[in-house]
Structure formats: structure tokens, C-alpha cells
Design a protein around this motif. Sequence first.
Motif, PDB file in Angstrom:
ATOM      1  N   GLN A  68      -0.993  -7.577   4.433  1.00  0.00           N
ATOM      2  CA  GLN A  68      -0.397  -8.021   5.683  1.00  0.00           C
ATOM      3  C   GLN A  68      -0.438  -6.953   6.765  1.00  0.00           C
ATOM      4  O   GLN A  68      -0.268  -7.271   7.946  1.00  0.00           O
ATOM      5  CB  GLN A  68       1.055  -8.454   5.431  1.00  0.00           C
ATOM      6  CG  GLN A  68       1.182  -9.632   4.481  1.00  0.00           C
ATOM      7  CD  GLN A  68       2.618 -10.086   4.316  1.00  0.00           C
ATOM      8  OE1 GLN A  68       3.427  -9.971   5.234  1.00  0.00           O
ATOM      9  NE2 GLN A  68       2.939 -10.607   3.150  1.00  0.00           N
ATOM     10  N   VAL A  69      -0.637  -5.700   6.384  1.00  0.00           N
ATOM     11  CA  VAL A  69      -0.817  -4.644   7.382  1.00  0.00           C
ATOM     12  C   VAL A  69      -2.229  -4.750   7.925  1.00  0.00           C
ATOM     13  O   VAL A  69      -3.203  -4.576   7.193  1.00  0.00           O
ATOM     14  CB  VAL A  69      -0.558  -3.256   6.772  1.00  0.00           C
ATOM     15  CG1 VAL A  69      -0.659  -2.183   7.841  1.00  0.00           C
ATOM     16  CG2 VAL A  69       0.796  -3.222   6.100  1.00  0.00           C
ATOM     17  N   THR A 113       0.816  -1.198   0.000  1.00  0.00           N
ATOM     18  CA  THR A 113       0.000   0.000   0.000  1.00  0.00           C
ATOM     19  C   THR A 113       0.858   1.260   0.000  1.00  0.00           C
ATOM     20  O   THR A 113       2.042   1.241   0.358  1.00  0.00           O
ATOM     21  CB  THR A 113      -0.919   0.008   1.232  1.00  0.00           C
ATOM     22  OG1 THR A 113      -1.695   1.215   1.221  1.00  0.00           O
ATOM     23  CG2 THR A 113      -0.113  -0.016   2.505  1.00  0.00           C
ATOM     24  N   GLY A 114       0.241   2.369  -0.391  1.00  0.00           N
ATOM     25  CA  GLY A 114       0.859   3.676  -0.278  1.00  0.00           C
ATOM     26  C   GLY A 114       0.337   4.409   0.941  1.00  0.00           C
ATOM     27  O   GLY A 114      -0.436   3.855   1.741  1.00  0.00           O
ATOM     28  N   LEU A 115       0.738   5.668   1.085  1.00  0.00           N
ATOM     29  CA  LEU A 115       0.337   6.463   2.244  1.00  0.00           C
ATOM     30  C   LEU A 115      -0.111   7.845   1.797  1.00  0.00           C
ATOM     31  O   LEU A 115       0.153   8.274   0.670  1.00  0.00           O
ATOM     32  CB  LEU A 115       1.499   6.589   3.242  1.00  0.00           C
ATOM     33  CG  LEU A 115       2.009   5.292   3.879  1.00  0.00           C
ATOM     34  CD1 LEU A 115       3.154   5.583   4.824  1.00  0.00           C
ATOM     35  CD2 LEU A 115       0.900   4.542   4.587  1.00  0.00           C
ATOM     36  N   LEU A 116      -0.813   8.540   2.710  1.00  0.00           N
ATOM     37  CA  LEU A 116      -1.270   9.903   2.489  1.00  0.00           C
ATOM     38  C   LEU A 116      -0.369  10.867   3.241  1.00  0.00           C
ATOM     39  O   LEU A 116       0.005  10.602   4.396  1.00  0.00           O
ATOM     40  CB  LEU A 116      -2.720  10.076   2.938  1.00  0.00           C
ATOM     41  CG  LEU A 116      -3.766   9.250   2.192  1.00  0.00           C
ATOM     42  CD1 LEU A 116      -5.133   9.437   2.826  1.00  0.00           C
ATOM     43  CD2 LEU A 116      -3.815   9.633   0.724  1.00  0.00           C
ATOM     44  N   ALA A 117      -0.025  11.977   2.605  1.00  0.00           N
ATOM     45  CA  ALA A 117       0.880  12.947   3.222  1.00  0.00           C
ATOM     46  C   ALA A 117       0.400  14.351   2.900  1.00  0.00           C
ATOM     47  O   ALA A 117      -0.346  14.576   1.930  1.00  0.00           O
ATOM     48  CB  ALA A 117       2.312  12.744   2.735  1.00  0.00           C
ATOM     49  N   VAL A 144       0.810   3.274  10.393  1.00  0.00           N
ATOM     50  CA  VAL A 144       1.949   3.165   9.473  1.00  0.00           C
ATOM     51  C   VAL A 144       2.655   4.510   9.457  1.00  0.00           C
ATOM     52  O   VAL A 144       2.028   5.545   9.187  1.00  0.00           O
ATOM     53  CB  VAL A 144       1.503   2.764   8.063  1.00  0.00           C
ATOM     54  CG1 VAL A 144       2.712   2.531   7.167  1.00  0.00           C
ATOM     55  CG2 VAL A 144       0.630   1.521   8.114  1.00  0.00           C
ATOM     56  N   GLY A 145       3.955   4.510   9.744  1.00  0.00           N
ATOM     57  CA  GLY A 145       4.722   5.746   9.843  1.00  0.00           C
ATOM     58  C   GLY A 145       5.567   6.017   8.613  1.00  0.00           C
ATOM     59  O   GLY A 145       5.457   5.369   7.562  1.00  0.00           O
ATOM     60  N   ALA A 146       6.475   6.991   8.770  1.00  0.00           N
ATOM     61  CA  ALA A 146       7.319   7.414   7.653  1.00  0.00           C
ATOM     62  C   ALA A 146       8.354   6.371   7.270  1.00  0.00           C
ATOM     63  O   ALA A 146       8.861   6.391   6.139  1.00  0.00           O
ATOM     64  CB  ALA A 146       8.023   8.729   8.005  1.00  0.00           C
ATOM     65  N   ASN A 147       8.678   5.436   8.192  1.00  0.00           N
ATOM     66  CA  ASN A 147       9.644   4.393   7.875  1.00  0.00           C
ATOM     67  C   ASN A 147       9.112   3.382   6.872  1.00  0.00           C
ATOM     68  O   ASN A 147       9.828   2.443   6.508  1.00  0.00           O
ATOM     69  CB  ASN A 147      10.077   3.666   9.152  1.00  0.00           C
ATOM     70  CG  ASN A 147      11.109   4.460   9.918  1.00  0.00           C
ATOM     71  OD1 ASN A 147      11.620   5.468   9.416  1.00  0.00           O
ATOM     72  ND2 ASN A 147      11.410   4.040  11.128  1.00  0.00           N
ATOM     73  N   VAL A 174      -4.742   1.985   8.897  1.00  0.00           N
ATOM     74  CA  VAL A 174      -5.482   1.116   7.985  1.00  0.00           C
ATOM     75  C   VAL A 174      -6.939   1.055   8.453  1.00  0.00           C
ATOM     76  O   VAL A 174      -7.219   0.682   9.597  1.00  0.00           O
ATOM     77  CB  VAL A 174      -4.860  -0.289   7.940  1.00  0.00           C
ATOM     78  CG1 VAL A 174      -5.640  -1.182   6.987  1.00  0.00           C
ATOM     79  CG2 VAL A 174      -3.400  -0.204   7.521  1.00  0.00           C
ATOM     80  N   ILE A 175      -7.851   1.414   7.558  1.00  0.00           N
ATOM     81  CA  ILE A 175      -9.272   1.448   7.890  1.00  0.00           C
ATOM     82  C   ILE A 175      -9.956   0.134   7.522  1.00  0.00           C
ATOM     83  O   ILE A 175     -10.752  -0.407   8.287  1.00  0.00           O
ATOM     84  CB  ILE A 175      -9.964   2.627   7.192  1.00  0.00           C
ATOM     85  CG1 ILE A 175      -9.254   3.941   7.546  1.00  0.00           C
ATOM     86  CG2 ILE A 175     -11.421   2.695   7.590  1.00  0.00           C
ATOM     87  CD1 ILE A 175      -9.267   4.278   9.009  1.00  0.00           C
ATOM     88  N   ALA A 176      -9.639  -0.405   6.346  1.00  0.00           N
ATOM     89  CA  ALA A 176     -10.311  -1.619   5.885  1.00  0.00           C
ATOM     90  C   ALA A 176      -9.467  -2.274   4.809  1.00  0.00           C
ATOM     91  O   ALA A 176      -8.523  -1.680   4.266  1.00  0.00           O
ATOM     92  CB  ALA A 176     -11.708  -1.313   5.355  1.00  0.00           C
TER      93      ALA A 176
END
Length: 337
Positions: free
Chosen positions: A178-179, A88-92, A185-188, A121-123
Motif C-alpha cells: 500500500q506504500v 515493509t521494513g526500513l534502512l537505518a 517513509v519516515g521514523a514514525n 520506495v523504489i519498486a
Amino acid sequence: MPPKAPLNWGLLPPSFLLPSSTRSLIPLIQQNATQVSRPAITYTSIRTIKSTFKPKPDRFAYNPSKPALNSTSTAALERKAHSTPLRTGLLANKKGMTAVYDSETGKRTACTVLQLDRNEVIAHKRRDKNGYWAVQIGAGQKEARNVTRPMLGHFAAAKVHPKRWMAEFKVRNEAGLQVAVGELVGANWFTPGQWVDVKAISRGMGFEGGMKRHGFSGQPASHGQSLMHRGMGSAGGSQGSGSRVLPGKRMAGNMGNESVTVKNLKVLQVDEKNGVVVVNGCVPGPKNQIIRVTDALGKPWPQGPMTTAEIAPPAAEVLTTSGSAEVAADATATTTA
């Protein structure tokens, strides 16, 4: 008008129209016709122009050397697997641009600072239920009184606080899920040196002319030109183009405020404590714009973590390490005494 009788070509005329010498031959002609029966040959002459170009192969035609064509949803996911991220990706949030200097070469590199705000992670979206694999990510925080009841129930099922932004990130298969739901989920999640793609809504500029919107050169700025220096000029020909303006003609209009994807940006720095990710180059959108950050599709997949357990050590290890450090400190103090 009465209908016309069809013309019977190839048949003998009535016997009373034939001369007397020919009437005696009619039985012989009929007898030969019954004995020799030839198949009817139909030939239609078609006059065409012979083409020198070979016919193009039909991409839907069946070829024994290729696998059978499939039109199922499973086959569609398999065709898109090579361009679907593994995780997955992330929002910033875009905080602005700055520059970093290389300590060895002294080279200055323009970069953009992105800050991650409580990505959780919501769903999960699964193939058997939803038709595809995806991870739903929420970021930020929102007051519960400003959230609808259906969304409050959605957040309560994931055991997370109401989020301000939500987005789905498609993954290739079940390994990208797997998350777990509810994990932070952080910046790492991103590593320095890897390549990412960023997607956001570009900065809106309102109604702009052709020179700014499309890069037109404008009209001549010499003598005889009056009040049309920045005009776009002719919009369409007369007889040559059908006396109309062709569809898709570049003209003045609304500029910006559209989805823009910038590919292959390099991650320069990662600060897990402050949730900051610094990427090379520019990012679409104004400051405080929400940005979708994903692994780059045009580069090899990074050897990044697939779970949050790979990022931070388990709590048991942390306790064990801290406990051993306290024991070592007590032993040192006792020896000194």
C-alpha cells in the motif's frame, strides 16, 4: 567351457534308467499330474532381527486425514505466510550507543541510536510477475555520475533521486504494497513500545585465535607449560576419530564480518523530525553501518501504519487547520480592538 545344462529337480529320470517294474507306472503318473494341477508356492526365507522400535512416519506419505501435499510456489508462500511480515521494513544508519533513564524508576537502559536517511520506495515486487511480494526500499543519496545507466533508469522510473543503499523487504500479501512507489517513509513508521528485528554485517575482527573466537579456556598457566598458554590444544584424535580432523572443528580463523540478526529489540523513542529511532540493547556492526529494521517475527504484529497517509495528516487537513487558526486569531484581534 561349454555351458552346463540346468538341473531339472523334481522330474523323473529317463525311462531306460528306471527298473522294468516302474516303467509301467509312468503313464499313470503323467495322467495324475495333468488332472491335479496345484499352484506353485514360492517362499523365500529371510532371517532378520526383529526391531523393538516403531517405524517413523514418512512426512511425504499420503494420509487421508491430512490435506494433499503441494509442491507449487503458491503452496510454498502459504507455508511461509505465518513468518512473513505484514509491512515493509526500513534502512537505518547506526550512530552509536547511549543510555536513557526512566523518569519514574531511575533505571538506566543501554540503547542504540539509529537514524533513517531518506527512505523511499523504489519498486514493488508482485506475485504474478516476480513470484513473491516485496517492497524495494532505497536510502541515502548518491551522485548521478557514480551510478550506472541501468540504475539511473530504474530510479527515474520511480521518480526518486539515486540512492546509496537498496534492499528488499518481503511482505505477506498485496496489502503490504500500500506504500506507493516514490513515497518517503519516515521514523514514525515505527511506534514506541513495539518490537523489531535488526540485521546487519557484524564488525570484522580479522584473524583471531580460538580463545577469542570460540571462548576456549586455553592451556594451563602453571609450571611446565611454555609458549602454549593460549593454544587450542589437540585438533583431532588418532584411531578413535579416524586419524583425522573432523569437519567443522572450531579453530582459529577469520572472526566477524558476517550477517547477524538480533531479535526482539524494543523501540524506546522515535523522533520524526530528525529521523531517529532509539532501540533497546546493542546492534551488530560498527558505527555508520547500514541496518535493516523490520517488525519482530517472534512477537505479535504491531498495530502500526500500513500507509504513509496513516502517519501524517493529509495536506487538505493541514491547510484547513491553519486557515481556521488564522481566522480565529483575526477574530480575537478585532474583538480586542
